[in-house]
Design a protein around this motif. Structure first.
Motif, PDB file in Angstrom:
ATOM      1  N   LEU A 255      44.621  -4.643  55.044  1.00  0.00           N
ATOM      2  CA  LEU A 255      43.284  -4.773  54.474  1.00  0.00           C
ATOM      3  C   LEU A 255      43.219  -5.831  53.373  1.00  0.00           C
ATOM      4  O   LEU A 255      42.125  -6.306  53.028  1.00  0.00           O
ATOM      5  CB  LEU A 255      42.826  -3.423  53.897  1.00  0.00           C
ATOM      6  CG  LEU A 255      42.486  -2.325  54.914  1.00  0.00           C
ATOM      7  CD1 LEU A 255      42.269  -0.997  54.198  1.00  0.00           C
ATOM      8  CD2 LEU A 255      41.247  -2.684  55.713  1.00  0.00           C
ATOM      9  N   TYR A 256      44.369  -6.205  52.836  1.00  0.00           N
ATOM     10  CA  TYR A 256      44.409  -7.095  51.679  1.00  0.00           C
ATOM     11  C   TYR A 256      43.698  -8.432  51.910  1.00  0.00           C
ATOM     12  O   TYR A 256      42.976  -8.919  51.027  1.00  0.00           O
ATOM     13  CB  TYR A 256      45.868  -7.315  51.263  1.00  0.00           C
ATOM     14  CG  TYR A 256      46.035  -7.741  49.825  1.00  0.00           C
ATOM     15  CD1 TYR A 256      45.322  -7.118  48.812  1.00  0.00           C
ATOM     16  CD2 TYR A 256      46.914  -8.759  49.481  1.00  0.00           C
ATOM     17  CE1 TYR A 256      45.473  -7.490  47.494  1.00  0.00           C
ATOM     18  CE2 TYR A 256      47.075  -9.149  48.152  1.00  0.00           C
ATOM     19  CZ  TYR A 256      46.350  -8.505  47.171  1.00  0.00           C
ATOM     20  OH  TYR A 256      46.487  -8.882  45.873  1.00  0.00           O
ATOM     21  N   PRO A 257      43.857  -9.093  53.079  1.00  0.00           N
ATOM     22  CA  PRO A 257      43.149 -10.375  53.274  1.00  0.00           C
ATOM     23  C   PRO A 257      41.636 -10.275  53.204  1.00  0.00           C
ATOM     24  O   PRO A 257      40.959 -11.288  53.016  1.00  0.00           O
ATOM     25  CB  PRO A 257      43.607 -10.804  54.682  1.00  0.00           C
ATOM     26  CG  PRO A 257      44.922 -10.139  54.870  1.00  0.00           C
ATOM     27  CD  PRO A 257      44.786  -8.822  54.183  1.00  0.00           C
ATOM     28  N   MET A 258      41.084  -9.049  53.324  1.00  0.00           N
ATOM     29  CA  MET A 258      39.633  -8.902  53.208  1.00  0.00           C
ATOM     30  C   MET A 258      39.127  -9.315  51.831  1.00  0.00           C
ATOM     31  O   MET A 258      37.936  -9.628  51.656  1.00  0.00           O
ATOM     32  CB  MET A 258      39.243  -7.446  53.518  1.00  0.00           C
ATOM     33  CG  MET A 258      37.750  -7.160  53.434  1.00  0.00           C
ATOM     34  SD  MET A 258      36.760  -8.201  54.541  1.00  0.00           S
ATOM     35  CE  MET A 258      37.152  -7.447  56.117  1.00  0.00           C
ATOM     36  N   SER A 259      40.024  -9.361  50.862  1.00  0.00           N
ATOM     37  CA  SER A 259      39.603  -9.772  49.520  1.00  0.00           C
ATOM     38  C   SER A 259      39.128 -11.226  49.495  1.00  0.00           C
ATOM     39  O   SER A 259      38.347 -11.608  48.613  1.00  0.00           O
ATOM     40  CB  SER A 259      40.759  -9.587  48.531  1.00  0.00           C
ATOM     41  OG  SER A 259      41.877 -10.386  48.905  1.00  0.00           O
ATOM     42  N   ILE A 260      39.578 -12.043  50.444  1.00  0.00           N
ATOM     43  CA  ILE A 260      39.160 -13.452  50.461  1.00  0.00           C
ATOM     44  C   ILE A 260      37.660 -13.589  50.691  1.00  0.00           C
ATOM     45  O   ILE A 260      36.951 -14.182  49.867  1.00  0.00           O
ATOM     46  CB  ILE A 260      39.959 -14.241  51.518  1.00  0.00           C
ATOM     47  CG1 ILE A 260      41.444 -14.262  51.158  1.00  0.00           C
ATOM     48  CG2 ILE A 260      39.430 -15.672  51.629  1.00  0.00           C
ATOM     49  CD1 ILE A 260      42.308 -14.926  52.205  1.00  0.00           C
ATOM     50  N   PRO A 261      37.100 -13.057  51.799  1.00  0.00           N
ATOM     51  CA  PRO A 261      35.638 -13.197  51.970  1.00  0.00           C
ATOM     52  C   PRO A 261      34.841 -12.432  50.917  1.00  0.00           C
ATOM     53  O   PRO A 261      33.743 -12.862  50.544  1.00  0.00           O
ATOM     54  CB  PRO A 261      35.389 -12.653  53.383  1.00  0.00           C
ATOM     55  CG  PRO A 261      36.551 -11.781  53.674  1.00  0.00           C
ATOM     56  CD  PRO A 261      37.712 -12.396  52.974  1.00  0.00           C
ATOM     57  N   VAL A 262      35.371 -11.310  50.430  1.00  0.00           N
ATOM     58  CA  VAL A 262      34.650 -10.548  49.412  1.00  0.00           C
ATOM     59  C   VAL A 262      34.519 -11.355  48.123  1.00  0.00           C
ATOM     60  O   VAL A 262      33.422 -11.538  47.580  1.00  0.00           O
ATOM     61  CB  VAL A 262      35.350  -9.203  49.139  1.00  0.00           C
ATOM     62  CG1 VAL A 262      34.717  -8.513  47.940  1.00  0.00           C
ATOM     63  CG2 VAL A 262      35.263  -8.303  50.363  1.00  0.00           C
ATOM     64  N   LEU A 263      35.638 -11.871  47.620  1.00  0.00           N
ATOM     65  CA  LEU A 263      35.610 -12.654  46.388  1.00  0.00           C
ATOM     66  C   LEU A 263      34.821 -13.945  46.566  1.00  0.00           C
ATOM     67  O   LEU A 263      34.078 -14.368  45.679  1.00  0.00           O
ATOM     68  CB  LEU A 263      37.039 -12.963  45.935  1.00  0.00           C
ATOM     69  CG  LEU A 263      37.877 -11.763  45.475  1.00  0.00           C
ATOM     70  CD1 LEU A 263      39.304 -12.201  45.178  1.00  0.00           C
ATOM     71  CD2 LEU A 263      37.249 -11.123  44.242  1.00  0.00           C
ATOM     72  N   MET A 264      34.980 -14.571  47.735  1.00  0.00           N
ATOM     73  CA  MET A 264      34.281 -15.827  47.983  1.00  0.00           C
ATOM     74  C   MET A 264      32.771 -15.624  48.000  1.00  0.00           C
ATOM     75  O   MET A 264      32.001 -16.468  47.523  1.00  0.00           O
ATOM     76  CB  MET A 264      34.752 -16.417  49.318  1.00  0.00           C
ATOM     77  CG  MET A 264      34.218 -17.799  49.620  1.00  0.00           C
ATOM     78  SD  MET A 264      34.920 -18.430  51.158  1.00  0.00           S
ATOM     79  CE  MET A 264      36.630 -18.632  50.684  1.00  0.00           C
ATOM     80  N   THR A 265      32.334 -14.492  48.528  1.00  0.00           N
ATOM     81  CA  THR A 265      30.898 -14.241  48.648  1.00  0.00           C
ATOM     82  C   THR A 265      30.264 -13.825  47.327  1.00  0.00           C
ATOM     83  O   THR A 265      29.172 -14.288  46.980  1.00  0.00           O
ATOM     84  CB  THR A 265      30.640 -13.145  49.696  1.00  0.00           C
ATOM     85  OG1 THR A 265      31.191 -13.566  50.952  1.00  0.00           O
ATOM     86  CG2 THR A 265      29.154 -12.871  49.852  1.00  0.00           C
ATOM     87  N   PHE A 266      30.963 -12.981  46.573  1.00  0.00           N
ATOM     88  CA  PHE A 266      30.329 -12.379  45.404  1.00  0.00           C
ATOM     89  C   PHE A 266      30.752 -13.007  44.074  1.00  0.00           C
ATOM     90  O   PHE A 266      30.301 -12.552  43.020  1.00  0.00           O
ATOM     91  CB  PHE A 266      30.620 -10.875  45.379  1.00  0.00           C
ATOM     92  CG  PHE A 266      29.992 -10.146  46.520  1.00  0.00           C
ATOM     93  CD1 PHE A 266      28.644  -9.819  46.501  1.00  0.00           C
ATOM     94  CD2 PHE A 266      30.739  -9.795  47.638  1.00  0.00           C
ATOM     95  CE1 PHE A 266      28.060  -9.150  47.565  1.00  0.00           C
ATOM     96  CE2 PHE A 266      30.152  -9.119  48.698  1.00  0.00           C
ATOM     97  CZ  PHE A 266      28.814  -8.802  48.667  1.00  0.00           C
ATOM     98  N   THR A 267      31.608 -14.025  44.126  1.00  0.00           N
ATOM     99  CA  THR A 267      31.977 -14.703  42.884  1.00  0.00           C
ATOM    100  C   THR A 267      31.572 -16.160  42.867  1.00  0.00           C
ATOM    101  O   THR A 267      31.300 -16.718  41.796  1.00  0.00           O
ATOM    102  CB  THR A 267      33.497 -14.605  42.630  1.00  0.00           C
ATOM    103  OG1 THR A 267      34.208 -15.234  43.709  1.00  0.00           O
ATOM    104  CG2 THR A 267      33.924 -13.151  42.498  1.00  0.00           C
TER     105      THR A 267
END
Length: 587
Positions: A255-267
């Motif tokens: 699940l860790y790579p999911m942090s890439i689209p999450v951070l990219m979208t909301f930061t």
């Protein structure tokens, strides 16, 4: 609220979200690599001999490799529909096999069992094709890393599925077949609407290089973690609670790579439309150049007979020299001094159709080593259960998991190192494939010897060598024969797997194994007579000792050496192509 909606819409259409979803699908798409774990239970429950198991293995290899229909369906239907077709095939094929081996369905003849194995395994070709097509379209400038990572996770899926099976903690080995039928189907159906092109060429960010490094790091951590967990579970009798903890950590890493689209979208701030337009200008310019080059007159004699030193020049200087030569030839032709004809086909490094590639020696110098080397590696993967049992190992799952991990590292590492070879030294990429074939030859030799611990060493080497072929080979095909018909070229390249398996596993390995098993049975019961009669026997054949696969492994090691010679011939022939593609090597 409107800003939140915009952020959520950007998240859904983020190309990195598609990439992560494709990784998860690939993590359960390597169904064929589980055959070494399920073949012993099929063999014992249906009372098959080794030759019959080998036929099932060939059916599996054909299902895993024959993807021509898959490519057509992925072009004619939306990608989610193609994924759904693959999920249904996987569920029906392996689900029916599970019903038969558990006695819940009427047993079928061997040819029908082969058809079910083919149908179930062919489902993964839809998973692979949809994942690769969507991500290559979304990352047009990063095809190498994208293909390497996705194919790597497909190779790692055997270890992931095995660890999940350990969590089930079922004493019934047939439940592994049930998990293979149901697990990937559920994952694919839940993610199939995410896998799609999302105009990824407009989403290029300066942080992309850092994101790829993050994904590579996660891949290495995952491989190291799985290796450690499998070794611990093999050497120590751990409790089920510890297995639950191990598997939970595995899910966290996935699940860790999911942090890439999450951070990219909301930061990150939303990209302005004017920036999006600027991103498209280089592509328009490139397409304009392509159209211009299509109308350029190229003379076959000039391309074939130009001095070799021209190919060694930098790309810009090479074009200038060829243009000067073209002008001279055109003038001479206009004056009637020479007769010039247009070339009748592309040259190496340009776009080929499959038909045009099939008449080129370079294509067969790439394909035949694939048959010899990759086919021999796949034979080991298919027969890991019997190989480990013959050498006295009870837990065959550990070797299936290990070879999946080394297969994964071979794919990721092979693509990474071969990229250094071509980018930094402008040397032909197939040299990395020759190195992989050396590794395979040594791995087969270790298994043949049957020394203590040789199974671990052989599994490591064969996994690395086999995996490297599937990152280096397709990249080489795209460089020598272009991207226009890459799908057809790649699918033809994958036929090397069932071709090699048909010879090595279906004819050589199974025949030698059954012959040795018959000899051992006659030694134990000299008055019984022949152990084999070509049909199902009351007791499945079983061979013990290194002799079972000694001759097979030595034959495959020797054929890998032949593959090395053919591959190095290809390296020698393609030096000018790589020199022109990547410039002069650094000194």
């Amino acid at each position: 609220m409107s800003e939140l909606n915009e952020r959520f819409k950007a998240f859904i259409n983020n190309r990195w979200l598609v990439f992560v979803a494709a990784i998860w699908i690939q993590a359960c798409a390597g169904i064929g690599y589980m055959f070494g774990s399920i073949s012993p239970v099929i063999k014992s429950n249906l009372n098959y001999n080794q030759r019959q198991v080998a036929r099932l293995g060939i059916a599996k290899d054909l299902g895993d490799s024959v993807g021509f229909l898959t490519g057509y369906i992925c072009e004619a239907l939306p990608l989610w529909a193609a994924l759904l077709v693959g999920a249904i095939q996987n569920l029906v094929g392996y689900g029916w096999v599970w019903l038969i081996i558990t006695g819940k369905a009427t047993p079928l003849p061997l040819w029908a069992m082969c058809l079910l194995i083919f149908l179930g395994t062919n489902g993964e070709t839809y998973f692979n094709t949809a994942a690769l097509v969507s991500c290559v379209q979304n990352f047009p400038k990063n095809r190498g890393p994208i293909v390497g990572i996705l194919k790597g996770f497909a190779g790692l899926s055997g270890a992931i599925l095995t660890q999940i099976y350990a969590l089930i903690h079922s004493p019934d080995q047939a439940s592994l077949v049930f998990m293979i039928a149901v697990g990937p189907t559920m994952v694919v159906i839940s993610l199939m609407f995410i896998i799609r092109p999302v105009k990824g060429h407009r989403q290029i960010r300066p942080s992309d290089a850092r994101s790829f490094s993050f994904v590579y790091s996660a891949c290495l951590v995952l491989a190291a973690y799985l290796m450690g967990v499998m070794l611990v579970q093999d050497l120590i009798d751990v409790s089920h609670t510890i297995v639950i903890i191990f598997t939970s950590i595995l899910f966290i890493i996935l699940l860790y790579p999911m942090s890439i689209p999450v951070l990219m979208t909301f930061t990150e701030e939303p990209r302005q439309s004017i920036e999006e337009a600027l991103l498209l200008e280089p592509e328009k310019k490139e397409s304009g150049k392509a159209a211009e080059s299509d109308t350029e007159v190229v003379f076959s004699e000039l391309e074939d007979e130009k001095p070799k030193e021209v190919d060694m020049l930098p790309r810009s200087e090479r074009k200038k020299r060829i243009a000067q030569l073209q002008a001279r030839v055109a003038q001479a032709a206009a004056e009637g001094a020479i007769r010039v004809k247009r070339r009748r086909g592309p040259h190496r490094g340009e776009d080929f159709t499959l038909t045009q590639a099939l008449v080129k020696a370079d294509f067969w110098l790439l394909w035949f080593p694939f048959v010899l080397a990759s086919g021999s590696g796949l034979t080991v993967i298919d027969n890991l259960g019997q190989m480990s049992q013959s050498l006295g190992y009870d837990n065959t799952h550990i070797f299936v998991s290990m070879i999946s991990i080394w297969n994964f590292l071979g794919r990721v590492g092979g693509g990474y190192l071969s990229e250094i070879v071509v980018r930094d030294y402008a040397y032909p990429r197939p040299v990395a494939m020759a190195v992989a074939q050396v590794i395979l030859a040594v791995g087969h030799f270790f298994i043949a010897m049957g020394w203590p611990g040789a199974m671990y060493v052989g599994t490591l080497l064969i996994g690395l060598g086999y995996g490297a072929h599937w990152s280096v080979g397709p990249a080489t095909a795209s460089e020598l024969f272009g991207l226009k018909s890459f799908g057809a070229l790649y699918n033809f390249l994958t036929l090397a797997n069932p071709g090699g398996s048909l010879v090595f596993s279906g004819l050589i390995a199974s025949s030698i194994y059954d012959r040795e098993a018959e000899k051992q049975e006659q030694q134990r019961h000299p008055n019984v007579g022949s152990f084999f009669n070509g049909t199902l026997t009351s007791e499945a054949s079983k061979c013990e000792g290194a002799i079972c696969f000694f001759l097979t492994s030595m034959i495959m090691s020797g054929l890998c050496i032949i593959a090395i010679i053919m591959t190095m011939t290809l390296v020698h022939r393609t030096k000018p192509v790589y020199a022109s593609l990547y410039g002069k090597p650094r000194t």
